[in-house]
Design a protein around this motif. Structure first.
Motif, PDB file in Angstrom:
ATOM      1  N   ALA A   1      -6.658   4.446  -0.624  1.00 14.37           N
ATOM      2  CA  ALA A   1      -7.602   3.790   0.282  1.00 14.37           C
ATOM      3  C   ALA A   1      -8.046   4.691   1.429  1.00 14.37           C
ATOM      4  O   ALA A   1      -8.924   4.323   2.216  1.00 14.37           O
ATOM      5  CB  ALA A   1      -6.974   2.516   0.853  1.00 14.37           C
ATOM      6  N   THR A   2      -7.457   5.885   1.538  1.00  6.62           N
ATOM      7  CA  THR A   2      -7.815   6.823   2.602  1.00  6.62           C
ATOM      8  C   THR A   2      -9.252   7.310   2.395  1.00  6.62           C
ATOM      9  O   THR A   2      -9.588   7.827   1.322  1.00  6.62           O
ATOM     10  CB  THR A   2      -6.851   8.023   2.616  1.00  6.62           C
ATOM     11  N   SER A   3     -10.084   7.147   3.398  1.00  7.08           N
ATOM     12  CA  SER A   3     -11.498   7.510   3.246  1.00  7.08           C
ATOM     13  C   SER A   3     -11.708   9.018   3.266  1.00  7.08           C
ATOM     14  O   SER A   3     -12.592   9.549   2.580  1.00  7.08           O
ATOM     15  CB  SER A   3     -12.334   6.856   4.359  1.00  7.08           C
ATOM     16  N   ALA A   4     -10.885   9.730   4.041  1.00 11.92           N
ATOM     17  CA  ALA A   4     -10.980  11.190   4.095  1.00 11.92           C
ATOM     18  C   ALA A   4      -9.595  11.753   4.387  1.00 11.92           C
ATOM     19  O   ALA A   4      -8.867  11.214   5.232  1.00 11.92           O
ATOM     20  CB  ALA A   4     -11.968  11.635   5.169  1.00 11.92           C
TER      21      ALA A   4
ATOM     22  N   LYS B   1      -3.197   2.773  -6.282  1.00 11.63           N
ATOM     23  CA  LYS B   1      -4.074   1.882  -5.533  1.00 11.63           C
ATOM     24  C   LYS B   1      -3.425   0.505  -5.393  1.00 11.63           C
ATOM     25  O   LYS B   1      -2.811  -0.014  -6.333  1.00 11.63           O
ATOM     26  CB  LYS B   1      -5.414   1.743  -6.255  1.00 11.63           C
TER      27      LYS B   1
ATOM     28  N   ARG C   1       0.817  -1.207   0.000  1.00 10.65           N
ATOM     29  CA  ARG C   1       0.000   0.000   0.000  1.00 10.65           C
ATOM     30  C   ARG C   1       0.857   1.265   0.000  1.00 10.65           C
ATOM     31  O   ARG C   1       0.518   2.266  -0.627  1.00 10.65           O
ATOM     32  CB  ARG C   1      -0.915   0.004   1.220  1.00 10.65           C
TER      33      ARG C   1
END
Length: 483
Positions: free
Chosen positions: A207-210, A234, A119
């Motif tokens: 992959a960071t949501s925010a 990604k 990642r």
């Protein structure tokens, strides 16, 4: 599993298909474009933070950063300095030239990528965190007053690594080495500008949501200066993913472009960005070929007229450059003598009073040639020029390797520890004349002078080994030329 096993045959076909797809230039360029879109999101989230175009992985990161909004300052963080059991804070890649920018802009954004299965690349998950922690600790060693009158938490020297990527055991093993690296940095000849608050890495991936709420405003009461580490690609565990746009997404597509780019480089990609991405799959190879063919196959050694880099500690008496940074020969070139370390294919240019061509030999014979020919010949020119009040600029193809070795030897031979030109007499053969007896520490210090002035300087181990041999060994005992 034998070669006759049907499962082996299926595996071989699947592997061949994945490899073919991964090397397809259409897939690569459109995968890069998907990653570029993510980097643009990060840039919009932190518009006031400088985003470095060169990035931790110079060759890979340049694909992902649009030069129209990137900051043209190089950064040199290698993944190998973060590899397990190979952790390092390398003084040859101290990256201290970034600190004034970080102080001015209240933080920085670094971009890198990694290939399938991970990642975050090691450069971002470990090398940059090591750098932050070592800088913070070296600050307290060099400037003890920073820690006086403060609560311990106000000058935080802790190591921060992403727990999803770096295990507790590895994190602890790195921590045990930080103080030694900090002492090496604090005890070096590098200037270390005072930072107002400790540095701390923060990680962002697709992959960071925010995006984290990070302040780049020194007026706010913040405890650290953010070093935002953006992993562009990604994570893909199976090598590639099909996209509705008609291409296969490949993680870390900007890596190893020699294998898939057909001569295309990040610079050519961005100069022809819209055209390349609008092309049909069947059209793309021909378009790439046409773009690449417009570039000179054998570049002139006089491609640009940018300024060479002076070594500041010696008042600019010695300078470094790539061949592309050398001006065209002219009757009036001021007080600078140029030494051009050119390949034998370009060395047919005639030397003049101000420009001296010394051929470079490649392959196994190159190291002996550097020791036995290039260094002695260059020292004769440099010593004569310096003591006739001329400055000397040494250039090689990249301006990072063998030219650095030549300047390093000259700094040791002709300049004292304070950076002043030695007043000792000069042997016409370029003998060692300075008042400082060479040793590994004095050579290391002079290399730091070079890196501080030209951070991209990155001489190979072979070059440094030959410079040490030239300076520390009697000519009678030096390695003989390869037969």
């Amino acid at each position: 599993m034998s070669n006759e096993d049907p499962m082996f045959d299926d595996f071989t076909k699947a592997f061949a298909y994945i490899r073919k797809e991964s090397l397809d230039i259409y897939n690569r360029l459109h995968s890069i474009e998907e990653d570029v879109a993510f980097i643009e999101q990060a840039h919009k989230a932190y518009p006031n933070a400088p985003l470095l175009r060169s990035c931790p992985n110079l060759r890979c990161g340049a694909w992902y950063t649009d030069p129209s909004y990137a900051t043209h300052v190089p950064a040199y963080f290698k993944s190998t300095d973060g590899h397990n059991n190979n952790w390092s804070f390398n003084l040859r890649r101290a990256n201290l030239h970034l600190i004034p920018l970080i102080i001015e802009r209240k933080g920085i954004i670094l971009v890198d990528s990694t290939r399938s299965g991970k990642r975050i690349p090691d450069a971002l998950s470990k090398t940059v965190p090591i750098w932050c922690a070592v800088i913070n600790r070296a600050m307290l060693l060099r400037y003890p007053a920073l820690g006086q009158g403060r609560a311990e938490s106000c000058w935080n020297v802790a190591l921060y690594t992403p727990p999803s990527t770096v295990s507790r055991q590895e994190h602890h093993q790195i921590e045990l080495r930080l103080d030694d690296w900090a002492r090496d940095l604090a005890g070096s000849s590098f200037a270390l500008p005072i930072i107002p608050r400790p540095l701390r890495p923060v990680w962002i991936t697709p992959a960071t949501s925010a995006f984290p709420n990070i302040s780049f405003d020194e007026k706010q009461d913040v405890e650290f200066i953010p070093v935002v580490c953006v992993s562009a690609s990604k994570q893909v565990d199976q090598g590639l993913e099909r996209r509705a746009g008609g291409f296969s997404y490949i993680q870390g597509s900007g890596d190893d472009h020699e294998l898939w780019g057909a001569g295309l480089t990040p610079e050519l990609f961005w100069a022809n960005h819209s055209r390349l991405l609008a092309a049909e799959r069947t059209q793309l190879p021909a378009i790439v070929s046409e773009i690449v063919s417009r570039q000179p196959k054998t570049p002139s050694i006089y491609r640009a007229q940018n300024a060479a880099t002076p070594v500041n500690t010696v008042g600019g008496r010695l300078l470094l450059a790539s061949l592309a940074e050398i001006p065209e020969p002219s009757n009036d070139q001021g007080d600078i003598i140029y030494i051009l370390l050119t390949s034998t294919t370009v060395a047919d240019s005639v030397s003049t009073k101000t420009q001296h061509h010394i051929p470079v030999v490649s392959g196994k014979k190159g190291q002996s040639h550097f020791l036995q020919t290039i260094l002695p010949d260059a020292m004769k020119i440099i010593s004569e020029s310096l003591y006739n009040n001329k400055n000397v600029c040494v250039a090689c193809e990249t301006g990072k390797d063998i030219s650095v070795g030549v300047v390093l030897a000259a700094l040791q031979l002709y300049f004292g520890d304070d950076g002043s030109l030695s007043s000792a007499s000069v042997d016409t053969a370029g003998a060692k004349v300075n008042a400082t007896v060479p040793n590994k520490n004095s050579i290391r210090t002079r290399l730091q002078w070079i890196i501080e002035s030209r951070p991209e300087a990155n001489p190979s181990r072979a070059v440094l080994k030959r410079v040490n041999e030239f300076l520390l060994t009697s000519p009678a005992f030096r390695e003989r030329p390869a037969s």
